[in-house]
Design a protein around this motif. Sequence first.
Motif, PDB file in Angstrom:
ATOM      1  N   ARG A 150     -20.112  55.351   5.782  1.00  0.00           N
ATOM      2  CA  ARG A 150     -18.701  55.040   5.526  1.00  0.00           C
ATOM      3  C   ARG A 150     -18.542  54.167   4.283  1.00  0.00           C
ATOM      4  O   ARG A 150     -17.564  54.307   3.538  1.00  0.00           O
ATOM      5  CB  ARG A 150     -18.090  54.366   6.755  1.00  0.00           C
ATOM      6  N   VAL A 151     -19.498  53.271   4.037  1.00  0.00           N
ATOM      7  CA  VAL A 151     -19.459  52.467   2.821  1.00  0.00           C
ATOM      8  C   VAL A 151     -19.696  53.359   1.592  1.00  0.00           C
ATOM      9  O   VAL A 151     -18.992  53.245   0.584  1.00  0.00           O
ATOM     10  CB  VAL A 151     -20.498  51.334   2.878  1.00  0.00           C
ATOM     11  N   VAL A 152     -20.665  54.245   1.681  1.00  0.00           N
ATOM     12  CA  VAL A 152     -20.948  55.173   0.574  1.00  0.00           C
ATOM     13  C   VAL A 152     -19.725  56.027   0.272  1.00  0.00           C
ATOM     14  O   VAL A 152     -19.382  56.263  -0.896  1.00  0.00           O
ATOM     15  CB  VAL A 152     -22.165  56.061   0.905  1.00  0.00           C
ATOM     16  N   GLU A 153     -19.039  56.497   1.309  1.00  0.00           N
ATOM     17  CA  GLU A 153     -17.850  57.327   1.107  1.00  0.00           C
ATOM     18  C   GLU A 153     -16.747  56.568   0.366  1.00  0.00           C
ATOM     19  O   GLU A 153     -15.978  57.152  -0.389  1.00  0.00           O
ATOM     20  CB  GLU A 153     -17.320  57.824   2.450  1.00  0.00           C
ATOM     21  N   ARG A 159     -22.797  51.611  -5.775  1.00  0.00           N
ATOM     22  CA  ARG A 159     -22.123  50.383  -5.339  1.00  0.00           C
ATOM     23  C   ARG A 159     -22.533  50.028  -3.916  1.00  0.00           C
ATOM     24  O   ARG A 159     -22.678  48.847  -3.573  1.00  0.00           O
ATOM     25  CB  ARG A 159     -20.607  50.556  -5.413  1.00  0.00           C
ATOM     26  N   ALA A 160     -22.724  51.046  -3.079  1.00  0.00           N
ATOM     27  CA  ALA A 160     -23.153  50.781  -1.704  1.00  0.00           C
ATOM     28  C   ALA A 160     -24.499  50.081  -1.684  1.00  0.00           C
ATOM     29  O   ALA A 160     -24.745  49.200  -0.846  1.00  0.00           O
ATOM     30  CB  ALA A 160     -23.225  52.085  -0.915  1.00  0.00           C
ATOM     31  N   ASP A 171     -15.287  40.122  -4.099  1.00  0.00           N
ATOM     32  CA  ASP A 171     -13.941  39.564  -3.996  1.00  0.00           C
ATOM     33  C   ASP A 171     -12.907  40.685  -3.999  1.00  0.00           C
ATOM     34  O   ASP A 171     -13.223  41.867  -4.195  1.00  0.00           O
ATOM     35  CB  ASP A 171     -13.669  38.546  -5.099  1.00  0.00           C
ATOM     36  N   ALA A 172     -11.661  40.314  -3.773  1.00  0.00           N
ATOM     37  CA  ALA A 172     -10.608  41.316  -3.604  1.00  0.00           C
ATOM     38  C   ALA A 172     -10.406  42.156  -4.861  1.00  0.00           C
ATOM     39  O   ALA A 172     -10.218  43.376  -4.774  1.00  0.00           O
ATOM     40  CB  ALA A 172      -9.301  40.622  -3.210  1.00  0.00           C
ATOM     41  N   ALA A 173     -10.436  41.515  -6.034  1.00  0.00           N
ATOM     42  CA  ALA A 173     -10.217  42.257  -7.275  1.00  0.00           C
ATOM     43  C   ALA A 173     -11.317  43.291  -7.489  1.00  0.00           C
ATOM     44  O   ALA A 173     -11.054  44.440  -7.884  1.00  0.00           O
ATOM     45  CB  ALA A 173     -10.158  41.287  -8.457  1.00  0.00           C
ATOM     46  N   LEU A 176     -10.972  46.216  -5.047  1.00  0.00           N
ATOM     47  CA  LEU A 176      -9.960  47.177  -5.485  1.00  0.00           C
ATOM     48  C   LEU A 176     -10.514  48.088  -6.568  1.00  0.00           C
ATOM     49  O   LEU A 176     -10.339  49.306  -6.529  1.00  0.00           O
ATOM     50  CB  LEU A 176      -8.725  46.433  -5.987  1.00  0.00           C
ATOM     51  N   THR A 177     -11.230  47.497  -7.521  1.00  0.00           N
ATOM     52  CA  THR A 177     -11.819  48.288  -8.616  1.00  0.00           C
ATOM     53  C   THR A 177     -12.844  49.281  -8.083  1.00  0.00           C
ATOM     54  O   THR A 177     -12.921  50.422  -8.545  1.00  0.00           O
ATOM     55  CB  THR A 177     -12.478  47.351  -9.645  1.00  0.00           C
ATOM     56  N   TRP A 178     -13.626  48.862  -7.101  1.00  0.00           N
ATOM     57  CA  TRP A 178     -14.683  49.714  -6.546  1.00  0.00           C
ATOM     58  C   TRP A 178     -14.162  50.751  -5.557  1.00  0.00           C
ATOM     59  O   TRP A 178     -14.896  51.648  -5.170  1.00  0.00           O
ATOM     60  CB  TRP A 178     -15.727  48.840  -5.845  1.00  0.00           C
ATOM     61  N   GLY A 179     -12.930  50.616  -5.115  1.00  0.00           N
ATOM     62  CA  GLY A 179     -12.391  51.552  -4.139  1.00  0.00           C
ATOM     63  C   GLY A 179     -12.601  51.135  -2.695  1.00  0.00           C
ATOM     64  O   GLY A 179     -12.374  51.932  -1.782  1.00  0.00           O
TER      65      GLY A 179
END
Length: 258
Positions: A150-153, A159-160, A171-173, A176-179
């Motif tokens: 689910r993280v990979v998806e 990134r996972a 962090d939150a920013a 958001l950038t990473w999806g």
Amino acid sequence: MTDGPSLLLNIADSVATVTIARPTKRNALDTAAWRALAETSAAIAANGDIRAVVLQGDGAHFSAGADIFELREHISDSTWMAHNQATIALALDAFAALPQPTIAVIRGACYGGGAALAAASDFRLCTPDAKFAITPSKLGLTYRLVDCLRVVELVGAARAREILLLAKEVDAATALTWGMVTECIEPALLPTALATMLSRITSLSSYSARGIKQSLLKIGAGQTNDDAETRQLFTDAFSGTDFAEGAAAFIEKRIPKF
């Protein structure tokens, strides 16, 4: 004085709101909370009047993950540990399999099992103070394959690896950038953003939502072709009341009343 329920359920206007209610422990999930989540998810799934589900934490945090103090207390009890692991898996998978669209509302800490719940949601709204981390490697533990998936998806394999193998706090920013999240919203605007998303979900066909989500869940499980269930869902839609209303509204140039 005894603690109250570790999980709260409120149903209003076809929306089920599930609240992790252990604010003094940053909403860490003990066995009772996981068990309640499994039972609550089963009840929500069976309720055809519920069209959307919101998962949130009580207070400043979403969830700090599994209750490590409880785990440490039972560390030498292999029977208890096996039961706890099975309960967590049941709860996560029951929530992930909900036929209704799900929205995680994330403030503050979203760690470990809490991050697994967020990843199991369809949408994630967070505030700028949100922090995400999956840190089993700091505890000598691992993460179930399906939770890794689910993280990979959400963020992709590279990134996972940063999140899981480096136990990296995000962090939150960055999330958001990473999806990792759908939107990052200032706290004062969060209720309006949530209401807007819920209004959008409930204005659309619940039959469509359930059918499409079923296909998405099967794709996530590795299925690549239709089966008897998905073919039947697709076929039945054309004789359903939602399609009759949707087609009529399209022709009459009005908003459908699902």
